[in-house]
Write an enzyme that holds these catalytic residues in place. Structure first.
Site, short mmCIF file in Angstrom:
data_model
loop_
_atom_site.label_atom_id
_atom_site.label_comp_id
_atom_site.label_asym_id
_atom_site.label_seq_id
_atom_site.Cartn_x
_atom_site.Cartn_y
_atom_site.Cartn_z
N HIS A 1 0.61 -1.32 0.04
CA HIS A 1 0.02 0.07 0.02
C HIS A 1 0.94 1.16 -0.11
CE1 HIS A 1 -4.26 -1.00 1.13
NE2 HIS A 1 -3.95 -2.10 0.66
N GLU B 1 -6.62 -0.07 -5.74
CA GLU B 1 -7.59 1.05 -5.08
C GLU B 1 -7.33 2.53 -5.57
OE1 GLU B 1 -5.71 -1.05 -2.95
OE2 GLU B 1 -6.68 -2.67 -3.09
#
Length: 319
Positions: A38, A107
């Site tokens: 991430h 995302e």
């Protein structure tokens, strides 16, 4: 009987803590490691997000367990040619086929940070297929040029390579993505023990390919406190549909997560110190036909979790 791995959460822990957890996982008898990739955590309460490739380098020197990213998005924030170099170097560092590259369509939370457009899901699947073509070509060690719909590569060659090309597993949460994963991936990654999704992957061309799954738990001697911890840190896991793919910042996830009640978390996250609850959740993946199941402990009490799994959970699962 499948293998059982530990899922290192970069969203919650510093690099040093992740390396310590990897050592504890190996000592507790886990078979392998997943590690998240991430740029941001899902919310500010989680509070961390180190660069995954640096942490993998540290893991290569700290443990002998296999490692996989779960998952890397090679589409927008990082060009697939750069991901190919990172994965090849990680595999060379770890050696012995101990590295797999897990990929997915990502995302907006992590991928929109350079100001580029965030494509819809069908376009991202198309981009993923082209990205994997580039990555696999670079894994051959040959000079590569590519002029495609989404990506351009000119005169690129990887000089540091493992003995064998890195296996690439594809994340999927719906039927269309499962079919793409079966066609272009070396394995399937998914976070739900869904036998229908596994069957669709198998029928679509993944018959002999491994299936990997993961879940979160929150071990603690006080179940209600463990549930509060899980809700406080990971209520975002219960957000429905495509929402987790399109919200752009941790603050937006915090706002959306206000709609998630504690009982929703209780229904999906094993909390407390009852071994049967943890074993039941893991067994759902076993019954659905998964080859490896990864578990992540929410919160700070990692040593207590590893002691619990070493003595009360993993031996029963393996028996």
């Amino acid at each position: 009987m499948p293998d059982f791995g530990y899922f290192l959460s970069c969203e919650e822990h510093s690099p040093a803590e992740l390396v310590d957890q990897a050592r504890m996982a190996e000592q507790a008898g886990f078979d392998s490691l997943w590690i998240s990739d991430h740029y941001h955590p899902w919310n500010d309460r989680q509070g961390q997000s180190p660069f995954v490739w640096t942490v993998i380098g540290a893991l290569s020197q700290a443990v002998s367990l296999p490692v996989e990213t779960a998952v890397t998005c090679p589409l927008v924030r990082t060009h697939p040619a750069v991901i190919a170099q990172a994965a090849a170097t990680s595999a060379a560092q770890l050696g012995g086929g101990r590295f797999r590259l897990g990929v997915g369509t990502g995302e907006a939370l992590n991928e929109h940070i350079l100001g580029t457009p965030w494509p819809e899901a069908s376009v991202r699947l198309e981009m993923l297929e082209e990205a994997l073509q580039i990555i696999r070509q670079l894994f051959t060690g040959e000079q590569t040029s590519h002029h495609g719909k989404h990506y351009t590569v000119e005169n690129a060659r990887l000089y540091t390579l493992p003995d064998e090309p890195v296996p690439i597993d594809v994340s999927a949460f719906g039927p269309q993505a499962a079919e793409v994963a079966a066609r272009i991936g070396d394995g399937l990654i998914t976070m739900m023990p869904d036998p229908a999704l596994v069957e669709r992957f198998r029928r679509g061309g993944g018959a002999s390919k491994p299936v990997y799954g993961g879940l979160k738990v929150c071990w603690g001697t006080d179940r209600q406190e463990a549930l509060r911890t899980a809700h406080h840190l990971w209520a975002n896991e219960q957000l429905p549909g495509e929402l987790p793919q399109i919200l752009p910042t941790p603050r937006h996830f915090e706002q959306a997560s206000e709609l998630v009640a504690e009982d929703q978390v209780a229904d999906s996250v094993p909390c407390g110190d009852d071994p049967d609850a943890h074993i039941e959740a893991l067994s759902a993946f076993v019954d659905a036909g998964f080859d490896t199941v990864y578990v992540n402990q929410i919160g700070k009490d990692q040593q207590g979790f590893f002691d619990f799994y070493r003595t009360k959970v993993l031996p029963r699962l393996r028996d």
